[in-house]
Design an enzyme around this catalytic site. Sequence first.
Site, PDB file in Angstrom:
ATOM      1  N   ASN A  12      74.830  10.987  80.761  1.00  0.00           N
ATOM      2  CA  ASN A  12      73.974   9.913  81.256  1.00  0.00           C
ATOM      3  C   ASN A  12      74.855   8.995  82.099  1.00  0.00           C
ATOM      4  O   ASN A  12      75.667   8.247  81.559  1.00  0.00           O
ATOM      5  CB  ASN A  12      73.366   9.159  80.066  1.00  0.00           C
ATOM      6  N   TRP A  13      74.697   9.090  83.401  1.00  0.00           N
ATOM      7  CA  TRP A  13      75.554   8.292  84.289  1.00  0.00           C
ATOM      8  C   TRP A  13      75.115   6.830  84.330  1.00  0.00           C
ATOM      9  O   TRP A  13      75.793   5.992  84.897  1.00  0.00           O
ATOM     10  CB  TRP A  13      75.522   8.858  85.711  1.00  0.00           C
ATOM     11  N   LYS A  14      73.948   6.523  83.781  1.00  0.00           N
ATOM     12  CA  LYS A  14      73.419   5.155  83.833  1.00  0.00           C
ATOM     13  C   LYS A  14      73.403   4.670  85.295  1.00  0.00           C
ATOM     14  O   LYS A  14      73.197   5.474  86.187  1.00  0.00           O
ATOM     15  CB  LYS A  14      74.212   4.236  82.894  1.00  0.00           C
ATOM     16  N   HIS A  99      65.923   5.054  76.085  1.00  0.00           N
ATOM     17  CA  HIS A  99      67.323   4.683  75.828  1.00  0.00           C
ATOM     18  C   HIS A  99      67.352   3.242  75.324  1.00  0.00           C
ATOM     19  O   HIS A  99      66.542   2.406  75.755  1.00  0.00           O
ATOM     20  CB  HIS A  99      68.131   4.828  77.116  1.00  0.00           C
ATOM     21  N   GLU A 101      69.164   0.899  76.076  1.00  0.00           N
ATOM     22  CA  GLU A 101      69.314  -0.076  77.161  1.00  0.00           C
ATOM     23  C   GLU A 101      67.969  -0.385  77.818  1.00  0.00           C
ATOM     24  O   GLU A 101      67.776  -1.469  78.368  1.00  0.00           O
ATOM     25  CB  GLU A 101      70.342   0.448  78.180  1.00  0.00           C
ATOM     26  N   GLU A 169      71.368   7.674  69.012  1.00  0.00           N
ATOM     27  CA  GLU A 169      72.431   6.845  69.575  1.00  0.00           C
ATOM     28  C   GLU A 169      72.439   5.491  68.868  1.00  0.00           C
ATOM     29  O   GLU A 169      71.651   4.601  69.231  1.00  0.00           O
ATOM     30  CB  GLU A 169      72.199   6.610  71.071  1.00  0.00           C
ATOM     31  N   GLY A 175      79.216   2.647  74.221  1.00  0.00           N
ATOM     32  CA  GLY A 175      80.179   1.969  75.094  1.00  0.00           C
ATOM     33  C   GLY A 175      81.165   1.073  74.365  1.00  0.00           C
ATOM     34  O   GLY A 175      81.807   0.227  74.981  1.00  0.00           O
ATOM     35  N   SER A 214      79.913   6.697  72.352  1.00  0.00           N
ATOM     36  CA  SER A 214      81.378   6.822  72.364  1.00  0.00           C
ATOM     37  C   SER A 214      81.878   8.245  72.091  1.00  0.00           C
ATOM     38  O   SER A 214      82.917   8.416  71.453  1.00  0.00           O
ATOM     39  CB  SER A 214      82.001   5.814  71.391  1.00  0.00           C
ATOM     40  N   GLY A 235      77.860   8.952  77.743  1.00  0.00           N
ATOM     41  CA  GLY A 235      77.789   7.967  78.807  1.00  0.00           C
ATOM     42  C   GLY A 235      79.074   7.963  79.616  1.00  0.00           C
ATOM     43  O   GLY A 235      79.302   8.820  80.470  1.00  0.00           O
ATOM     44  N   GLY A 236      79.968   7.024  79.316  1.00  0.00           N
ATOM     45  CA  GLY A 236      81.185   6.808  80.100  1.00  0.00           C
ATOM     46  C   GLY A 236      81.975   8.077  80.378  1.00  0.00           C
ATOM     47  O   GLY A 236      82.425   8.302  81.513  1.00  0.00           O
TER      48      GLY A 236
HETATM   49  P1  13P Z   1      78.882   5.963  75.851  1.00  0.00           P
HETATM   50  O1  13P Z   1      79.214   7.443  75.744  1.00  0.00           O
HETATM   51  O2  13P Z   1      79.514   5.339  77.057  1.00  0.00           O
HETATM   52  O3  13P Z   1      79.163   5.253  74.589  1.00  0.00           O
HETATM   53  O4  13P Z   1      77.304   5.857  76.123  1.00  0.00           O
HETATM   54  C1  13P Z   1      76.439   6.555  75.303  1.00  0.00           C
HETATM   55  C2  13P Z   1      75.085   6.500  75.897  1.00  0.00           C
HETATM   56  O5  13P Z   1      74.446   5.464  75.933  1.00  0.00           O
HETATM   57  C3  13P Z   1      74.537   7.737  76.472  1.00  0.00           C
HETATM   58  O6  13P Z   1      73.176   7.630  76.720  1.00  0.00           O
END
Ligand code: 13P
Length: 251
Positions: A12-14, A99, A101, A169, A175, A214, A235-236
């Site tokens: 997920n590149w957000k 998500h 977020e 999640e 993150g 993470s 994510g990251g």
């Molecule tokens: P991180 O891997 O950066 O913690 O993010 C997880 C995430 O929100 C994937 O959707």
Amino acid sequence: MSERIRPLIAGNWKMNGTSAALNEISRLRELIAEARRIAADILVCPPATLVHRAAQIAQGDAIALGGQDCHASRSGAYTGDISAEMLSDAGARYVILGHSERRAGHGETSAEVRAKAEAALAAGLVPVVCVGETETERAEGYANAVVGDQVTESLPDFAADAEIVVAYEPVWAIGTGKTPTIDDIAQMHRHIRQLLVDRFGAAGESARILYGGSVKPSNAGEILSTPNVNGALVGGASLKADDFFGIISAA
Ligand code: 13P
């Protein structure tokens, strides 16, 4: 049984990436082509602006593309929104929905997530429905109840030939570099599996339940070998092809 489900490693590149980031799709393609064996399905969900070009670069089945949200309606006066059909038309096969977020930042309720998931299924996309508790909810002992309600209320009924993915999640693990213990991950995934089986029967047994929060190359092996963990939502560490491939290799 669930242990033999082919894992899905999803990135997920957000809200990260412009045209230059498409090099990461090319690099990922190279790494996959060089690998002797890939034991997972691979999904990248870039910003919507990149889906079409990323799908052209990915060429073929090795890397699936996905969106990060869609509207519940097929079309209409919804300025700024994107429909599931538009994502599909751009080359997406999946869409992340609900998500944390979006639940936190856009006030999305589970009922809205369910409506979006219905729209995604109708457009032929696989919904990746996210659920997860906050740190306070876990500390106060409500993690199971919160996640259980989200699973129940966010998932639509779906036809036997359709597919749905659930991503657990924990909000506090996103993150932050913090992850739950392996026992806590196993417990929550077992809880989600039970809910899926109770409601969907065989389709619930074979549905993939991803862990997200993470995940990185160094912890992916242990997390991915946990019972009922059928992949990761990253994510990251999905932004750089080499890191992401490290997680894929761990699967
Ligand atoms: P991180 O891997 O950066 O913690 O993010 C997880 C995430 O929100 C994937 O959707």
